[in-house]
Design a protein around this motif. Structure first.
Motif, PDB file in Angstrom:
ATOM      1  N   ASP A 190      -2.220  -2.978   7.152  1.00  0.00           N
ATOM      2  CA  ASP A 190      -2.010  -2.670   5.736  1.00  0.00           C
ATOM      3  C   ASP A 190      -1.598  -1.210   5.570  1.00  0.00           C
ATOM      4  O   ASP A 190      -2.447  -0.321   5.592  1.00  0.00           O
ATOM      5  CB  ASP A 190      -3.334  -2.932   4.983  1.00  0.00           C
ATOM      6  CG  ASP A 190      -3.266  -2.502   3.527  1.00  0.00           C
ATOM      7  OD1 ASP A 190      -2.262  -2.815   2.858  1.00  0.00           O
ATOM      8  OD2 ASP A 190      -4.216  -1.829   3.063  1.00  0.00           O
ATOM      9  N   THR A 221       0.971  -6.165   5.237  1.00  0.00           N
ATOM     10  CA  THR A 221       0.837  -6.444   3.799  1.00  0.00           C
ATOM     11  C   THR A 221       2.094  -5.995   3.055  1.00  0.00           C
ATOM     12  O   THR A 221       2.437  -6.531   2.010  1.00  0.00           O
ATOM     13  CB  THR A 221      -0.388  -5.737   3.194  1.00  0.00           C
ATOM     14  OG1 THR A 221      -0.319  -4.352   3.527  1.00  0.00           O
ATOM     15  CG2 THR A 221      -1.679  -6.345   3.720  1.00  0.00           C
ATOM     16  N   ARG A 257      -2.835  -7.151  -2.033  1.00  0.00           N
ATOM     17  CA  ARG A 257      -3.019  -6.816  -0.610  1.00  0.00           C
ATOM     18  C   ARG A 257      -4.037  -7.738   0.047  1.00  0.00           C
ATOM     19  O   ARG A 257      -3.815  -8.298   1.114  1.00  0.00           O
ATOM     20  CB  ARG A 257      -3.570  -5.384  -0.488  1.00  0.00           C
ATOM     21  CG  ARG A 257      -2.558  -4.344  -0.232  1.00  0.00           C
ATOM     22  CD  ARG A 257      -3.170  -2.956  -0.327  1.00  0.00           C
ATOM     23  NE  ARG A 257      -2.241  -2.107  -1.054  1.00  0.00           N
ATOM     24  CZ  ARG A 257      -1.235  -1.445  -0.493  1.00  0.00           C
ATOM     25  NH1 ARG A 257      -1.066  -1.466   0.800  1.00  0.00           N
ATOM     26  NH2 ARG A 257      -0.407  -0.738  -1.230  1.00  0.00           N
TER      27      ARG A 257
END
Ligand SMILES: [Zn+2]
Length: 330
Positions: free
Chosen positions: A134, A176, A188
């Motif tokens: 992420d 993400t 997310r």
């Protein structure tokens, strides 16, 4: 084979008890942690903790050490800082002096010290094949403004480098975001939580005042899912509820943090706890990694350097491989 009540209630979620009973049996017959209740919180005496792990125990004024196996653990009375093999951890509660001994909170012992020392005892940890990476911020949310650019640019660059390394080790990687776009936190985590057999790593870079630099790694606070009011009403349940992934979270945080600190000789700002949304809402083992301060002139220069980010990506990848191996060592 009835295990001693006292020890088995100490920290492990009930689901783990049966599975661990056999493994513990030899030790449990001769050793147990001594639990002391103080101000409605359970603590364990350091002497009994040392005895349990077979560590040597030394106290010198406010300083205390446990030594044994490959570990040197160092703490200070009335401080939340704990050093395990010179890596800094921030405990949930300070270590308290008690006569010539010290008390460590049961929560910290069960949710931090034990999973760090014995990650292979995290019994119901699920094997993972995918790493959700992420890159923090993006689009209209630039993150911190650094000397050479914004945080969102460097989190994405590091994420892409990390993806290549992880794929090279046989992991599947889901990002993400793979472009400069804004994602809300629920978006997310919606992406991340859909991925089966995964762990979650959120990448960020830090900001701070002049002269501050170094690496911080965050795992969810072990009691984050309960309010202080709930905890004070029912302190006994403190470690039995909340995030069932605590042990994996702290073991993953430790693996990544130690690898980066050792391999990059980076400034160690500690493995810390937080209750941020990405950690709290993750249904998989999750950490948030702060890979340096983009507000620090020297560190931001490194972060902007593709070779430095390669070293970061490599150290994180090594850690994830180690974490996977630690969980599968039974
Ligand atoms: Zn950030």
């Amino acid at each position: 084979m009835k295990p001693p009540q006292n020890k088995y209630r100490l920290c492990l979620p009930r689901l783990l008890l049966v599975g661990l009973a056999a493994a513990f049996l030899l030790v449990s017959e001769v050793r147990a942690w001594e639990v002391v209740n103080y101000q409605d919180r359970d603590y364990v005496t350091l002497a009994s903790l040392a005895d349990f792990y077979g560590f040597r125990h030394e106290v010198n004024d406010k300083h205390l050490w446990l030594r044994g196996g490959n570990f040197v653990i160092k703490g200070v009375a009335n401080s939340r800082d704990l050093f395990i093999n010179q890596i800094k951890f921030v405990l949930s509660y300070p270590i308290l002096p008690k006569g010539r001994d010290h008390l460590v909170s049961r929560l910290d012992l069960c949710k931090l010290i034990d999973p760090v020392i014995r990650p292979h005892f995290i019994k119901d940890a699920s094997p993972f094949t995918t790493v959700v990476v992420d890159p923090g911020h993006g689009g209209e949310d630039p993150g911190s403004k650094g000397v050479y650019g914004h945080e969102k640019e460097y989190t994405l660059r590091l994420a892409r480098q990390l993806r290549v390394r992880l794929e090279g080790e046989g992991f599947k990687v889901v990002m993400t975001r793979d472009e400069d776009k804004y994602l809300s936190l629920p978006e997310r985590m919606g992406i991340a939580n859909r991925i089966e057999n995964s762990i979650f790593i959120s990448l960020h870079f830090n900001y701070g005042s002049k002269g501050i630099s170094g690496i911080e790694t965050f795992a969810l606070s072990p009691d984050a899912t309960r309010s202080p009011k709930e905890r004070s009403r029912d302190p006994e349940q403190e470690t039995l509820q909340g995030n069932q992934l605590d042990a994996e979270n702290i073991a993953l945080a430790t693996a990544v943090h130690v690898s980066v600190i050792k391999k990059l000789r980076a400034v160690d700002r500690g493995i810390k706890r937080a209750s941020w949304a990405v950690l709290k809402w993750s249904e998989k083992p999750a950490i948030l990694f702060e890979g340096g301060f983009i507000t620090d002139k020297e560190e931001s220069r490194k972060i902007a350097d593709v070779r430095h980010r390669e070293r970061l990506a490599s150290a994180i990848t090594d850690a994830i491989v180690n974490f996977r191996d630690a969980l599968t060592l039974r």
